[in-house]
Design a protein around this motif. Structure first.
Motif, PDB file in Angstrom:
ATOM      1  N   GLU A 119       0.823  -1.217   0.000  1.00  0.00           N
ATOM      2  CA  GLU A 119       0.000   0.000   0.000  1.00  0.00           C
ATOM      3  C   GLU A 119       0.850   1.257   0.000  1.00  0.00           C
ATOM      4  N   PHE A 120       2.096   1.148   0.471  1.00  0.00           N
ATOM      5  CA  PHE A 120       2.970   2.315   0.573  1.00  0.00           C
ATOM      6  C   PHE A 120       3.790   2.551  -0.694  1.00  0.00           C
ATOM      7  N   MET A 121       3.470   1.816  -1.756  1.00  0.00           N
ATOM      8  CA  MET A 121       4.175   2.012  -3.020  1.00  0.00           C
ATOM      9  C   MET A 121       4.020   3.472  -3.456  1.00  0.00           C
ATOM     10  N   PRO A 122       5.114   4.175  -3.699  1.00  0.00           N
ATOM     11  CA  PRO A 122       4.982   5.588  -4.083  1.00  0.00           C
ATOM     12  C   PRO A 122       4.292   5.738  -5.430  1.00  0.00           C
ATOM     13  N   ARG A 123       3.479   6.772  -5.558  1.00  0.00           N
ATOM     14  CA  ARG A 123       2.763   7.007  -6.812  1.00  0.00           C
ATOM     15  C   ARG A 123       3.642   7.847  -7.746  1.00  0.00           C
ATOM     16  N   ILE A 124       4.625   7.170  -8.299  1.00  0.00           N
ATOM     17  CA  ILE A 124       5.544   7.772  -9.256  1.00  0.00           C
ATOM     18  C   ILE A 124       5.464   6.951 -10.538  1.00  0.00           C
ATOM     19  N   THR A 125       5.915   7.514 -11.629  1.00  0.00           N
ATOM     20  CA  THR A 125       5.744   6.882 -12.939  1.00  0.00           C
ATOM     21  C   THR A 125       6.308   5.473 -12.990  1.00  0.00           C
ATOM     22  N   ARG A 126       7.511   5.267 -12.499  1.00  0.00           N
ATOM     23  CA  ARG A 126       8.140   3.947 -12.648  1.00  0.00           C
ATOM     24  C   ARG A 126       7.546   2.887 -11.728  1.00  0.00           C
ATOM     25  N   ALA A 127       6.718   3.321 -10.780  1.00  0.00           N
ATOM     26  CA  ALA A 127       6.102   2.355  -9.861  1.00  0.00           C
ATOM     27  C   ALA A 127       4.656   2.055 -10.216  1.00  0.00           C
ATOM     28  N   GLN A 128       4.150   2.616 -11.314  1.00  0.00           N
ATOM     29  CA  GLN A 128       2.745   2.418 -11.652  1.00  0.00           C
ATOM     30  C   GLN A 128       2.389   0.945 -11.829  1.00  0.00           C
ATOM     31  N   SER A 129       3.281   0.174 -12.432  1.00  0.00           N
ATOM     32  CA  SER A 129       2.986  -1.240 -12.681  1.00  0.00           C
ATOM     33  C   SER A 129       3.076  -2.079 -11.410  1.00  0.00           C
ATOM     34  N   MET A 130       3.522  -1.469 -10.308  1.00  0.00           N
ATOM     35  CA  MET A 130       3.663  -2.174  -9.035  1.00  0.00           C
ATOM     36  C   MET A 130       2.547  -1.809  -8.051  1.00  0.00           C
ATOM     37  N   ASP A 131       1.671  -0.893  -8.436  1.00  0.00           N
ATOM     38  CA  ASP A 131       0.704  -0.267  -7.536  1.00  0.00           C
ATOM     39  C   ASP A 131      -0.542  -1.137  -7.348  1.00  0.00           C
ATOM     40  N   VAL A 132      -0.580  -1.884  -6.254  1.00  0.00           N
ATOM     41  CA  VAL A 132      -1.725  -2.770  -6.009  1.00  0.00           C
ATOM     42  C   VAL A 132      -2.996  -1.992  -5.683  1.00  0.00           C
ATOM     43  N   LEU A 133      -2.857  -0.825  -5.058  1.00  0.00           N
ATOM     44  CA  LEU A 133      -4.049  -0.056  -4.736  1.00  0.00           C
ATOM     45  C   LEU A 133      -4.784   0.364  -5.999  1.00  0.00           C
ATOM     46  N   SER A 134      -4.034   0.758  -7.018  1.00  0.00           N
ATOM     47  CA  SER A 134      -4.665   1.167  -8.274  1.00  0.00           C
ATOM     48  C   SER A 134      -5.313  -0.009  -8.987  1.00  0.00           C
ATOM     49  N   SER A 135      -4.592  -1.113  -9.074  1.00  0.00           N
ATOM     50  CA  SER A 135      -5.147  -2.258  -9.809  1.00  0.00           C
ATOM     51  C   SER A 135      -6.399  -2.808  -9.130  1.00  0.00           C
ATOM     52  N   GLN A 136      -6.381  -2.843  -7.813  1.00  0.00           N
ATOM     53  CA  GLN A 136      -7.535  -3.378  -7.088  1.00  0.00           C
ATOM     54  C   GLN A 136      -8.690  -2.367  -7.037  1.00  0.00           C
ATOM     55  N   SER A 137      -8.357  -1.091  -6.951  1.00  0.00           N
ATOM     56  CA  SER A 137      -9.398  -0.056  -6.940  1.00  0.00           C
ATOM     57  C   SER A 137     -10.127   0.009  -8.274  1.00  0.00           C
ATOM     58  N   ASN A 138      -9.406  -0.222  -9.349  1.00  0.00           N
ATOM     59  CA  ASN A 138     -10.021  -0.240 -10.674  1.00  0.00           C
ATOM     60  C   ASN A 138     -11.138  -1.277 -10.729  1.00  0.00           C
ATOM     61  N   LEU A 139     -10.837  -2.469 -10.255  1.00  0.00           N
ATOM     62  CA  LEU A 139     -11.845  -3.529 -10.234  1.00  0.00           C
ATOM     63  C   LEU A 139     -12.965  -3.219  -9.239  1.00  0.00           C
ATOM     64  N   ALA A 140     -12.591  -2.602  -8.112  1.00  0.00           N
ATOM     65  CA  ALA A 140     -13.594  -2.278  -7.090  1.00  0.00           C
ATOM     66  C   ALA A 140     -14.609  -1.266  -7.626  1.00  0.00           C
ATOM     67  N   GLY A 141     -14.142  -0.281  -8.374  1.00  0.00           N
ATOM     68  CA  GLY A 141     -15.047   0.706  -8.945  1.00  0.00           C
ATOM     69  C   GLY A 141     -16.032   0.081  -9.914  1.00  0.00           C
ATOM     70  N   ALA A 359      10.264   3.511   0.887  1.00  0.00           N
ATOM     71  CA  ALA A 359       8.843   3.838   0.931  1.00  0.00           C
ATOM     72  C   ALA A 359       8.006   2.658   1.404  1.00  0.00           C
ATOM     73  N   VAL A 360       8.330   1.451   0.935  1.00  0.00           N
ATOM     74  CA  VAL A 360       7.481   0.290   1.234  1.00  0.00           C
ATOM     75  C   VAL A 360       7.963  -0.507   2.443  1.00  0.00           C
ATOM     76  N   ARG A 361       9.199  -0.360   2.837  1.00  0.00           N
ATOM     77  CA  ARG A 361       9.747  -1.168   3.937  1.00  0.00           C
ATOM     78  C   ARG A 361       9.229  -0.663   5.278  1.00  0.00           C
ATOM     79  N   LEU A 362       8.560  -1.555   6.009  1.00  0.00           N
ATOM     80  CA  LEU A 362       8.028  -1.210   7.319  1.00  0.00           C
ATOM     81  C   LEU A 362       8.986  -1.591   8.432  1.00  0.00           C
ATOM     82  N   THR A 363       9.596  -2.773   8.329  1.00  0.00           N
ATOM     83  CA  THR A 363      10.452  -3.292   9.395  1.00  0.00           C
ATOM     84  C   THR A 363      11.769  -3.796   8.819  1.00  0.00           C
TER      85      THR A 363
END
Length: 376
Positions: A119-141, A359-363
């Motif tokens: 979820e913490f994947m930065p919303r930058i151009t090179r990370a678009q293909s890694m963005d699970v929030l976008s891919s899942q939100s698309n289907l949710a909509g 950005a994505v590393r929590l621990t």
């Protein structure tokens, strides 16, 4: 020794997705990794164990799959006990809901695992293909509109028949992020008359480009561009009051309302009050996409159809999970795109850079290290 990647069956109630598909298992194997998946992990997403075997993955018990794993993949982060036998310092790439699951994040730190929150994947151009929030939100909509159409007791498109004309349903989408844009597009394809609103004035053009009518407060300034990370932020009291008045008048005329507003790290904003629900026509439907994050709609409950003032209110705790096969395919590709982008051929494993890794590393190293959590 080859890097070992494991994927487990999801154990959260109602979670039908899976973090690894035969497609991505084959791709990981091509990079030189040994891939293992728990037996039955993909069945709820219409993926058989044999399909994994055909893709070159080992199909094992949960304990065997995790044994000596370097990387564990999940849709929702597994409980710590499920990781017994994984290598010290193993990565777990999944969704963690970090702001609400502080105890789980702390447990990962104590257990010595490196938690990578998708979820913490930065919303930058090179990370678009890694963005699970976008891919899942698309289907949710998309699913939100289909569900609302199913609950709604009338047709969506205008129909001209010998017996007379049926007017098109009026659909109002509140929040124009990825889910909202897909909701607009889906409702338009079904023949509805669609309008939409957002606190970000820059979304007007996006709404119009899909053939919908933008509904915006004109006399009070909204957010001109995007909020932090591409999300909306909280608005001034003056704007909130003006928007509530505008929306109240508009909602009363609608047949379907789809709410999609979320603010990272905070409960979802309240968009529709009980009084506004009461102003709607009997038989109208509201779909609350934020019902599991605090809810946009007063009185909505996850996974229940609630009726108030003759209006039906619907919301799923896991909307994308209701399209498990496609949601899994996209989620698994996001994970593969993430890990493969940093694959070091000589080391035979991914090596994260600072921009995305931090950005994505929590621990890491027994501590919670993510700045968004340590400063919260």
């Amino acid at each position: 020794m080859a890097l070992r990647i494991a994927a487990l069956k999801e154990r959260a109630p109602g979670e039908n997705r899976v973090a690894l598909t035969p497609e991505t298992a084959k791709k990981f194997a091509a990079l030189g990794a040994v891939v293992a998946v728990e037996e039955g992990a993909g069945l709820a997403a219409a993926i058989t164990d044999q399909a994994y075997r055909d893709a070159g993955a080992e199909v094992l018990t949960a304990q065997q799959a995790v044994a000596e794993a370097d990387i564990v993949l999940g849709v929702q982060a597994p409980e710590l006990m499920a990781l017994a036998g994984a290598k010290p310092g193993a990565w777990v790439a999944a969704t963690f809901d970090p702001f609400r699951n502080g105890e789980l994040v702390a447990a990962y730190a104590k257990g010595g695992f490196e938690a990578l929150s998708m979820e913490f994947m930065p919303r930058i151009t090179r990370a678009q293909s890694m963005d699970v929030l976008s891919s899942q939100s698309n289907l949710a909509g998309y699913k939100a509109v289909l569900t609302a159409a199913n609950v709604y007791g009338r047709a969506f498109p205008m129909m001209m028949t010998a017996a007379g004309t049926i007017q098109a349903a009026k659909v109002f989408v509140m929040g124009v992020g990825v889910a909202g844009l897909q909701a607009i597009a889906t409702a338009k394809r079904l023949g509805a008359q669609v309008s939409a609103t957002d606190v970000r004035s820059a979304t007007k053009e996006q709404i119009q480009s899909l053939g919908a009518k933008p509904i915006f407060v004109e006399d009070v300034a909204g957010i001109e561009g995007e909020g932090s990370g591409g999300y909306a932020t909280e608005m001034s009291e003056e704007y909130q009051k003006a928007q509530a008045e505008l929306v109240s008048g508009h909602i009363a005329k609608q047949d379907i309302v789809i709410t999609t507003a979320l603010i990272p790290g905070r409960p979802a904003p309240r968009l529709i009050s009980d009084a506004q629900i009461a102003s709607m026509k009997p038989g109208s439907v509201i779909f609350d996409l934020a019902v599991a994050q605090g809810s946009n709609v007063e009185g909505s409950k996850p996974d229940e159809v609630i009726e108030k003032h003759g209006v039906k209110i619907v919301g799923y705790s896991n909307t994308a999970g209701h399209l498990a096969a496609d949601a899994s395919a996209l989620f698994a590709r996001n994970l593969f795109n993430f890990l493969s982008a940093f694959w070091d051929k000589e080391a035979g494993k991914p090596v994260l850079d600072e921009e995305i890794g931090d950005a994505v590393r929590l621990t890491q190293g027994g501590k919670v290290v993510n700045e968004r959590l340590t400063t919260a």
